[in-house]
Design an enzyme around this catalytic site. Sequence first.
Site: not given
Lengths: 335, 335, 335, 335
Positions: A144-146, A149
Amino acid sequence: MTSIAIVGATGYAGVELAQACASHAHINSITLMSAREGGERVPADPRAQAFIEPLDLGALGSDFDVVFLCLPHGLGHQVTATALRGSARVIDLSSDYRFRDAAQYERVYGHPHPVPELCDVAVYGLTEYGREDIKSAQLIANPGCYPTASLLGLLPLVNAGLLRAGSRVTIDAKSGVSGAGKSPTETTLYGNVNESVRAYGVGTHRHAPEIESRIDADLALTFVPHLMPMFRGMLATIYAEPAAGVTLAQAREAIADRYANEPFVHLIDSQPATSSVARTNHCHVAIAEANGALVVTSAIDNLVKGAAGAALQNMNVMLGFDELEGLRTPDGGAL
Amino acid sequence: MTSIAIVGATGYAGVELAQACASHAHINSITLMSAREGGERVPADPRAQAFIEPLDLGALGSDFDVVFLCLPHGLGHQVTATALRGSARVIDLSSDYRFRDAAQYERVYGHPHPVPELCDVAVYGLTEYGREDIKSAQLIANPGCYPTASLLGLLPLVNAGLLRAGSRVTIDAKSGVSGAGKSPTETTLYGNVNESVRAYGVGTHRHAPEIESRIDADLALTFVPHLMPMFRGMLATIYAEPAAGVTLAQAREAIADRYANEPFVHLIDSQPATSSVARTNHCHVAIAEANGALVVTSAIDNLVKGAAGAALQNMNVMLGFDELEGLRTPDGGAL
Amino acid sequence: MTSIAIVGATGYAGVELAQACASHAHINSITLMSAREGGERVPADPRAQAFIEPLDLGALGSDFDVVFLCLPHGLGHQVTATALRGSARVIDLSSDYRFRDAAQYERVYGHPHPVPELCDVAVYGLTEYGREDIKSAQLIANPGCYPTASLLGLLPLVNAGLLRAGSRVTIDAKSGVSGAGKSPTETTLYGNVNESVRAYGVGTHRHAPEIESRIDADLALTFVPHLMPMFRGMLATIYAEPAAGVTLAQAREAIADRYANEPFVHLIDSQPATSSVARTNHCHVAIAEANGALVVTSAIDNLVKGAAGAALQNMNVMLGFDELEGLRTPDGGAL
Amino acid sequence: MTSIAIVGATGYAGVELAQACASHAHINSITLMSAREGGERVPADPRAQAFIEPLDLGALGSDFDVVFLCLPHGLGHQVTATALRGSARVIDLSSDYRFRDAAQYERVYGHPHPVPELCDVAVYGLTEYGREDIKSAQLIANPGCYPTASLLGLLPLVNAGLLRAGSRVTIDAKSGVSGAGKSPTETTLYGNVNESVRAYGVGTHRHAPEIESRIDADLALTFVPHLMPMFRGMLATIYAEPAAGVTLAQAREAIADRYANEPFVHLIDSQPATSSVARTNHCHVAIAEANGALVVTSAIDNLVKGAAGAALQNMNVMLGFDELEGLRTPDGGAL
């Protein structure tokens, strides 16, 4: 040469991926499919000069080296199973196979995993932390993007043992609205996004257990996502407690060392701005100290390093290509 | 009837204050001054239909009931001293008198306070937590925008003793760019703000000690501000550790009870969006729980409740007016 | 292989050009210079991984095949003269040599041209309408962004003789704020740009005579530019009177025919959105009819086709390279 | 005292109107209804602290002095007829009764008007040009936002006979996306609005015949609307040909004279920015000359002077109240 299919090619991540693949030196055939667009062939994004084909399970089972899935959660299981039975390796950008096992999936989603046997086959595709497994993987669960990061900022400190055992790690994450997808909804309505900031999914967002499951340490994780008045970009601000005696300099060095040879992750001196990594597969990380807490900030483009770019990076690892291929910034190399 | 002066009337907070005062039932005379505009009279914001006068220390010493200072840090000491020697009471929107004493000021700014004797005279103007002192104050130090959003969310939990002693409170704050003022700079340049998010002042922002000095509890505070791609609005996301046995319901009740009779602070069920309080003096607070941490979100308009509105609210308390006067939302009352 | 210098490499157009050149197959050496940054070497845009050198007239006179000037109006004459005396060909992105002759320059600017003899040497670089002259040019005057959008939309109708003699052509142009440059000013202040639209330079903007001087027909031109609340992008809405008997279909065909073989200009069926050409060298054109007037809309990216991209396209023509080199969109070709 | 109902109170214009009415000195009862929200009572905009009731035709026929209709085109005929049969006067913000007669409606919409007899009853509510008729009207057709901005800029020149007979008037209009309503659609999707500008409805927008029908002169009107990347605000740029001998000064004087006593329309010297009239009922007009054409720019807030504010202004005229009531800017008066 490589033949790929992108299923779900009309969404934001799908279009981004199609564009990156178009400049890839070793991809000679790109097929774009969409389940939603039914039987008619419709023009894709006008900048991609491509046509979207209807979903064709038969072709997916036989014609491609790599199949990318850019479908919403839960819709891709049949495609995945079909493609794997054929010759293709699958890179799934959805959250279907991101958890460590079927049991965790069931705890998070509240229902059994529809294809539990594939949970053990799937390899978590955070490239910088899994290259060996990715090389031989048949099915990649793109992070996932979260989580991307967050983990890129946090893992160097965790893995170097620099955080206080039993302490809390707080991740306050900020995302552009493209993360909510291309469908017109109350969430993506201009009048609701513009000139406003708000938290959402506090205590319930499914990226929290995904992050947690990739940290091997005695830490309590609190993750809160926020919606920003912008289209693309993601910043994770990570607050962590240093173990006794650990200095900011040591923490910084751990990050610097970890990413010294990474082409896409960079420790920088100033505070990372999401605009500086927009439309790149790069992640900018900084670290500072505020009243005894370590504060790591990690910026990515949620549609690139947080989705399509990471998927292509994983394909490069799987097929033995230069990891930068298709993902070079205008200067032709790493940042 | 009341005669007021606004010194520094051309900045964002000054314009906002002038407009609010114009609809105030008990203000019959508004004088707008600007040090910067020199001797010429220039039109102010076209919507205020007003004229800016040059700074006139003589008038400030004799003609006004209340003098509002909307000047940058450090520039208003002479005005303050002059006005106080005269008949006026002073409400200072700068950070000049926000610290508990001259010693803390010196620690934070690295130089002695220029008018240390006034530090003891000044009353901190977080209205909801200081009405009695504000009533009789000659000099109000209007709180910073970040401290306002942060303290309104945090103090009910602190004061009710619901947080774990010795634990860390993390405040991740997000502000629109109007907080950086009206001067064209690299920080306020459209091309640098638009479509980007970043942290700044990590470990060094002066609102951190301001917040800390208003919390009477054994807590470690970490405060990190972020710049948002929007003009106005502020959200503080506050992460705190509940004391043993404290439940989310108890924490929610503490906030609800504390603000039950406050006209401008409201506990709401959904996550507060900064747009919902834009152009109002209201603060929306919500509380949730994420993996054992209490997560309080607090939204204000940084130019209103975070500056001009709070100043007018303080004047209303000082002069015995209805606290809502000049600050009513379009529906004519509290939210 | 080609060696280039970019003078004024820190502005928006300079950075854009540096990035495009970095992916150019035939450029093997890029030198970035800035007059403003003085003698010290400072890092350029973090994404370009490049260093800016101080202005070095000696080097400009001897070391480069092509010198690009991205300087404000009036500052580049010495650089231009020096480079031309040496081995370099010069592409000037400023407005210094855009007029047909020194006399028109003097009429527009109100003072004589400082290097009038170069006015006759300079070739106007609207590539699609001057390839033969560009091939052999020593000095290219790169067109303004407004003239580029306007002329690409208008010239097919003018040149095909489809407009009514003596009639007025009205160009209502809309530009993102990057056209105003990177300096923090009242014009580029976030608080002044965000959520606002306004006209400027009505009757006085210098792009009006530039457009006019490139139209060989009996038409009266009215040009009004507007500032949009966005960073990049430009739309020219062009209102023109068809000659007696000219139909919309004929007008559309004239545009279609004119651009059938152009790699960067495309007649499209829907109304062009500036976002569809953002970060590309493409121009999207549409034509419709409204109550007897022809309405041509023409969208470009003001920093690419309106500046850096056009400059590189001109270099490709000058040096005999593929015109698309360095300017391909992600799909690897023309749109 | 006055009792009003707002039908369609959940849309952007409805919320705006409810807020303005809440501060109106002579409105003592406000009922908010929504056809869409069905039988349940739901909270309105959180800032209005109001409850929306289901549509109640019975009540509309008997209980109100004024009924405001904020419904989409075509949905309000039954409400209008019912309210008019009762005691209420109706102000309709939709386009149902904006045309001069049923025949023009049929030409524009391609089907007969459903209640043709009311077309003759309806009075066009451009307040500044119809006060006498508005005073006694039973049914007001509130003008469209584009016609309001356009006509306020254009009519002084038309009515003073300053434009060349037979010439073309071109109106290039720019609107914030709130004009497209609150429904999530492709048009209102953040990702489609942000950082983009485009024309739409060229040659087909129904505001064109509405404008045309209110101009009594031999002029050809071309009207093209554009969508801006912002929420609220509208700018009409009007290009017109002066009659022989007419000077810019004369044209300016005609506008100045016409609006000298108007509380909400103002000729200003600088180019009007939409942000300067945001959240006010004001219209800022400027005039300049560009190569022989008169260029009038006219800025309004599309949701206020273009919708809710104009409706309330009309109610004030109808009921003999101060025209500014409920519409004062923060300074308490006209701009």
